[in-house]
Enzyme design. Sequence first.
Site, PDB file in Angstrom:
ATOM      1  CD  GLU A   6      -2.807   1.447   0.352  1.00 50.35           C
ATOM      2  OE1 GLU A   6      -2.399   1.491  -0.820  1.00 50.35           O
ATOM      3  OE2 GLU A   6      -3.986   1.707   0.665  1.00 50.35           O
ATOM      4  CG  ASP A   7      -0.958   4.545  -1.764  1.00 53.30           C
ATOM      5  OD1 ASP A   7      -1.589   4.116  -0.766  1.00 53.30           O
ATOM      6  OD2 ASP A   7      -1.534   5.035  -2.748  1.00 53.30           O
ATOM      7  CG  ASP A  56      -5.449   9.062   6.146  1.00 51.52           C
ATOM      8  OD1 ASP A  56      -4.776   9.748   6.913  1.00 51.52           O
ATOM      9  OD2 ASP A  56      -6.518   9.478   5.652  1.00 51.52           O
ATOM     10  CG  PHE A  71      -3.933  15.659   0.304  1.00 46.94           C
ATOM     11  CD1 PHE A  71      -4.824  14.667   0.716  1.00 46.94           C
ATOM     12  CD2 PHE A  71      -3.626  15.762  -1.047  1.00 46.94           C
ATOM     13  CE1 PHE A  71      -5.401  13.800  -0.210  1.00 46.94           C
ATOM     14  CE2 PHE A  71      -4.208  14.897  -1.980  1.00 46.94           C
ATOM     15  CZ  PHE A  71      -5.095  13.923  -1.550  1.00 46.94           C
ATOM     16  NE  ARG A  97      -3.770   7.945  -9.754  1.00 44.24           N
ATOM     17  CZ  ARG A  97      -4.335   7.609  -8.602  1.00 44.24           C
ATOM     18  NH1 ARG A  97      -3.597   7.238  -7.583  1.00 44.24           N
ATOM     19  NH2 ARG A  97      -5.647   7.646  -8.460  1.00 44.24           N
TER      20      ARG A  97
HETATM   21  P1  5GP Z   1      -7.444   4.911   4.902  1.00 40.99           P
HETATM   22  O1  5GP Z   1      -8.495   3.880   4.681  1.00 40.99           O
HETATM   23  O2  5GP Z   1      -6.214   4.398   5.621  1.00 40.99           O
HETATM   24  O3  5GP Z   1      -7.992   6.126   5.564  1.00 40.99           O
HETATM   25  O4  5GP Z   1      -7.091   5.448   3.493  1.00 40.99           O
HETATM   26  C1  5GP Z   1      -6.054   5.042   2.763  1.00 40.99           C
HETATM   27  C2  5GP Z   1      -6.212   5.635   1.390  1.00 40.99           C
HETATM   28  O5  5GP Z   1      -6.568   7.024   1.427  1.00 40.99           O
HETATM   29  C3  5GP Z   1      -4.897   5.582   0.674  1.00 40.99           C
HETATM   30  O6  5GP Z   1      -4.741   4.379  -0.014  1.00 40.99           O
HETATM   31  C4  5GP Z   1      -5.018   6.760  -0.257  1.00 40.99           C
HETATM   32  O7  5GP Z   1      -5.699   6.361  -1.414  1.00 40.99           O
HETATM   33  C5  5GP Z   1      -5.856   7.755   0.486  1.00 40.99           C
HETATM   34  N1  5GP Z   1      -5.022   8.753   1.163  1.00 40.99           N
HETATM   35  C6  5GP Z   1      -4.793   8.887   2.475  1.00 40.99           C
HETATM   36  N2  5GP Z   1      -3.965   9.909   2.736  1.00 40.99           N
HETATM   37  C7  5GP Z   1      -3.629  10.422   1.539  1.00 40.99           C
HETATM   38  C8  5GP Z   1      -2.775  11.509   1.123  1.00 40.99           C
HETATM   39  O8  5GP Z   1      -2.137  12.214   1.909  1.00 40.99           O
HETATM   40  N3  5GP Z   1      -2.691  11.726  -0.205  1.00 40.99           N
HETATM   41  C9  5GP Z   1      -3.366  10.968  -1.120  1.00 40.99           C
HETATM   42  N4  5GP Z   1      -3.190  11.272  -2.385  1.00 40.99           N
HETATM   43  N5  5GP Z   1      -4.171   9.955  -0.780  1.00 40.99           N
HETATM   44  C10 5GP Z   1      -4.295   9.681   0.538  1.00 40.99           C
HETATM   45 MG    MG Z   2      -4.311   3.756  -1.823  1.00 40.04          MG
END
Ligand code: 5GP
Ligand code: MG
Length: 175
Positions: free
Chosen positions: A99-100, A103, A152, A165
């Site tokens: 995963e990238d 959050d 962000f 991206r």
């Molecule tokens: P989570 O379910 O952990 O809240 O969300 C994870 C997803 O939210 C990540 O895979 C990504 O797609 C998006 N996300 C969370 N933080 C960021 C951020 O700082 N920048 C971007 N571009 N996407 C984010």
């Molecule tokens: Mg993602």
Amino acid sequence: MVSQDRLHRLLSRVEIDSAVKRLASEIASDYHDKNPLLIGILKGSFVFLADLVRQLDFPLEIDFIRLSSYGSGQQTSGKVKVVQGLRSVVRGRHVLVVEDIVDTGITVAFLMDYLKKKKTVSSRLCALTDKPSRRRVPVTIDYLGFNVPDKFLVGYGLDYDEKYRNLPDICILEE
Ligand code: 5GP
Ligand code: MG
């Protein structure tokens, strides 16, 4: 070129490259004899996964899953849906989710639970970045690149409205 004026570099391509190599060496020592299935979460992880697997010199397989969490704007609703499923059989496999960014943790928590129900032999998580201050559900990150601040981020696979991206660095996008 995309305009750079709202972007502030947080992690350079050189820093990312050395983190990818460190993660690859940890992963190699744990998985070199396990023919793991690496699962990238689309779309954000495609750049990281592509760089990571080219540092792994042993048999492995790759698949992708696309998940979406419904909600308005940048707020996640907490409900995750599989938008595009896996083609591979995960039962009986050693699975490594790539995963990238983690959050709130809702997306990966959902996926790890989903994999467990599908009876993988093992399922672990490799994340390039983590925003621990935002966590809403507990997540174990087995291989982590960087902790990042609650900003962000874009670049290296991460988008804002599908843009950025392709940036080689990870940048903070100012509001
Ligand atoms: P989570 O379910 O952990 O809240 O969300 C994870 C997803 O939210 C990540 O895979 C990504 O797609 C998006 N996300 C969370 N933080 C960021 C951020 O700082 N920048 C971007 N571009 N996407 C984010
Ligand atoms: Mg993602």
